[in-house]
Write an enzyme that holds these catalytic residues in place. Structure first.
Site, PDB file in Angstrom:
ATOM      1  N   SER A 174      77.027  42.759  16.116  1.00 51.93           N
ATOM      2  CA  SER A 174      77.217  44.209  16.083  1.00 51.93           C
ATOM      3  C   SER A 174      78.665  44.661  16.007  1.00 51.93           C
ATOM      4  O   SER A 174      78.916  45.847  15.786  1.00 51.93           O
ATOM      5  CB  SER A 174      76.546  44.858  17.296  1.00 51.93           C
TER       6      SER A 174
ATOM      7  N   PHE B 181      63.439  35.903  19.718  1.00 53.34           N
ATOM      8  CA  PHE B 181      62.908  34.616  20.164  1.00 53.34           C
ATOM      9  C   PHE B 181      62.655  34.672  21.660  1.00 53.34           C
ATOM     10  O   PHE B 181      63.587  34.859  22.448  1.00 53.34           O
ATOM     11  CB  PHE B 181      63.892  33.487  19.857  1.00 53.34           C
ATOM     12  N   ALA B 182      61.409  34.490  22.065  1.00 52.19           N
ATOM     13  CA  ALA B 182      61.076  34.530  23.486  1.00 52.19           C
ATOM     14  C   ALA B 182      61.162  33.155  24.137  1.00 52.19           C
ATOM     15  O   ALA B 182      61.431  33.037  25.331  1.00 52.19           O
ATOM     16  CB  ALA B 182      59.666  35.100  23.676  1.00 52.19           C
ATOM     17  N   THR B 183      60.944  32.101  23.355  1.00 55.84           N
ATOM     18  CA  THR B 183      60.915  30.746  23.895  1.00 55.84           C
ATOM     19  C   THR B 183      61.661  29.808  22.952  1.00 55.84           C
ATOM     20  O   THR B 183      61.961  30.146  21.803  1.00 55.84           O
ATOM     21  CB  THR B 183      59.475  30.233  24.042  1.00 55.84           C
TER      22      THR B 183
ATOM     23  N   TYR C 291      71.235  52.886  22.074  1.00 52.54           N
ATOM     24  CA  TYR C 291      71.792  51.882  21.159  1.00 52.54           C
ATOM     25  C   TYR C 291      70.717  51.407  20.191  1.00 52.54           C
ATOM     26  O   TYR C 291      69.581  51.131  20.586  1.00 52.54           O
ATOM     27  CB  TYR C 291      72.355  50.693  21.938  1.00 52.54           C
ATOM     28  N   SER C 292      71.085  51.296  18.917  1.00 50.74           N
ATOM     29  CA  SER C 292      70.099  51.005  17.885  1.00 50.74           C
ATOM     30  C   SER C 292      70.704  50.150  16.789  1.00 50.74           C
ATOM     31  O   SER C 292      71.855  50.316  16.405  1.00 50.74           O
ATOM     32  CB  SER C 292      69.587  52.323  17.282  1.00 50.74           C
ATOM     33  N   ASN C 293      69.874  49.243  16.249  1.00 51.78           N
ATOM     34  CA  ASN C 293      70.270  48.483  15.069  1.00 51.78           C
ATOM     35  C   ASN C 293      69.754  49.104  13.785  1.00 51.78           C
ATOM     36  O   ASN C 293      70.400  49.034  12.751  1.00 51.78           O
ATOM     37  CB  ASN C 293      69.742  47.048  15.185  1.00 51.78           C
TER      38      ASN C 293
END
Length: 366
Positions: free
Chosen positions: A75, A137-139, A173-175
């Site tokens: 960012s 990605f959570a894992t 906040y934003s992408n």
């Protein structure tokens, strides 16, 4: 950006300066490594240039961190994109009051989302209300399964439109707002936003180590990047979600870019004033991460520990965390790149941010 990637869907002339010891940058860099970050490189530029590194570039070889290695700036690239937009505003190609609908007709519709009610200024400032829905990605298994998945800007917009917008125009906040800005730049110029950036910023400033991040591989030299899932793993080779907007750079190039922004080489006075005087207060979560800060058009305004303020934009993704800072006159700047994320808890994010802020503040208060 995911501000501090594993945790969040995550520079004003100083007052009376506090004299810092000659080797303060070295000490602050070492402190970040001592907290658990695998590798750190920092560069401060004022009347002279200081460089410091700590840790290792790879946990498998223990090779040293390159002093000007490449890294994904995530960012921090929002400020680059904001500069391109404001240059186009200064040239009369765009207006900050143009709506998304004006440039991307019919794109933002559905579930209460309406591009007719969103302006370029709101996209730059994170006050547009659109919700991010970026894959993450959570894992560890998730990372290995999806790290090379590619998403176009249109893909990311489609994910956003599955959600209703936030009510009102408070700062969040934003992408996705910056994804839309890249699409608007292309529509207004007929060129990919990175090609416009290269012509208007990269080449004129001689930023020879700043380039589009469209490959899973980083240029050499670079440190390996690491992120904690069930364990700490090497996440260097991956494709970031916003493949149309991501950049790779170095501490030297980032220092040069932010100094040029504030010493008048990149924007006309009217557009730099727009960038730095249209300020919004941060939402509570980001305000906890960055106390007493505000957001302009693509840049944060932050307090200096010695009085006054500085400007900059951090970034975090792909295992790299970046912090930057420059004084309002462009005379002093500092950049730190950290090649791992401390942990997955909010407290870890706060600790890493505080250490990075300490390094930037001490460097600018010299």
């Amino acid at each position: 950006m995911r501000i501090l990637a594993a945790v969040m869907a995550t520079i004003g002339t100083a007052g009376t300066a506090i004299a810092a010891p000659a080797h303060q940058l070295t000490r602050d860099t070492a402190a970040i490594h001592a907290a658990g970050v695998t590798g750190v490189q920092a560069r401060a530029v004022g009347t002279k240039t200081e460089v410091a590194t700590a840790g290792v570039a790879s946990l498998h070889t223990n090779r040293p961190v390159p002093s000007n290695g490449y890294f994904r700036i995530a960012s921090t690239g929002k400020t680059f994109k904001a500069v391109v937009v404001l240059q186009l505003v200064g040239n009369g190609r765009l207006s900050l009051d143009d709506t998304v609908e004006r440039w991307l007709p019919g794109l933002i519709r559905g579930n209460g989302n309406d591009g007719r009610r969103i302006t370029i200024r709101q996209l730059l400032q994170h006050t547009h209300g659109l919700r991010d829905d970026f894959p993450d990605f959570a894992t560890e298994a998730d990372f290995y399964r999806h790290r090379f998945d590619r998403y176009t800007s249109a893909d990311l917009v489609a994910r956003t439109l599955r959600h209703e917008p936030r009510p009102g125009t408070d700062w969040h906040y934003s992408n996705i707002g910056y994804v839309l800005l890249g699409m608007i730049i292309k529509k207004a110029t007929g060129q990919d936003w990175y090609d416009v950036l290269r012509q208007r910023v990269i080449r004129p400033l001689g930023l020879h180590h700043t380039r589009a991040d469209r490959s899973p591989m980083l240029p050499h030299p670079h440190a390996r990047s690491y992120q904690p899932f069930e364990r700490l793993i090497d996440v260097t080779e991956q494709v970031l979600n916003d493949q149309d907007g991501s950049l790779v750079s170095t501490t030297a190039d980032l220092n040069e870019f932010f100094r040029a922004l504030f010493d008048g080489r990149l924007l006309k006075p009217a557009q730099l004033t727009e960038m730095t005087t249209n300020l919004s207060d941060l939402d509570p979560q980001v305000a906890e991460l960055m106390p007493d800060s505000q957001y302009g058009l693509g840049i944060f305004k932050r307090p200096l520990p010695c009085g006054g303020e500085y400007w900059g934009h951090g970034g975090g993704d792909g295992g790299f965390i970046t912090e930057t800072g420059v004084t309002t006159d462009g005379r002093r700047s500092a950049v730190v790149s950290m090649s791992s994320v401390l942990g997955r808890e909010w407290a870890d994010a706060l600790r890493q941010q505080k250490l990075a802020d300490q390094l930037i503040g001490n460097a600018l208060c010299r």
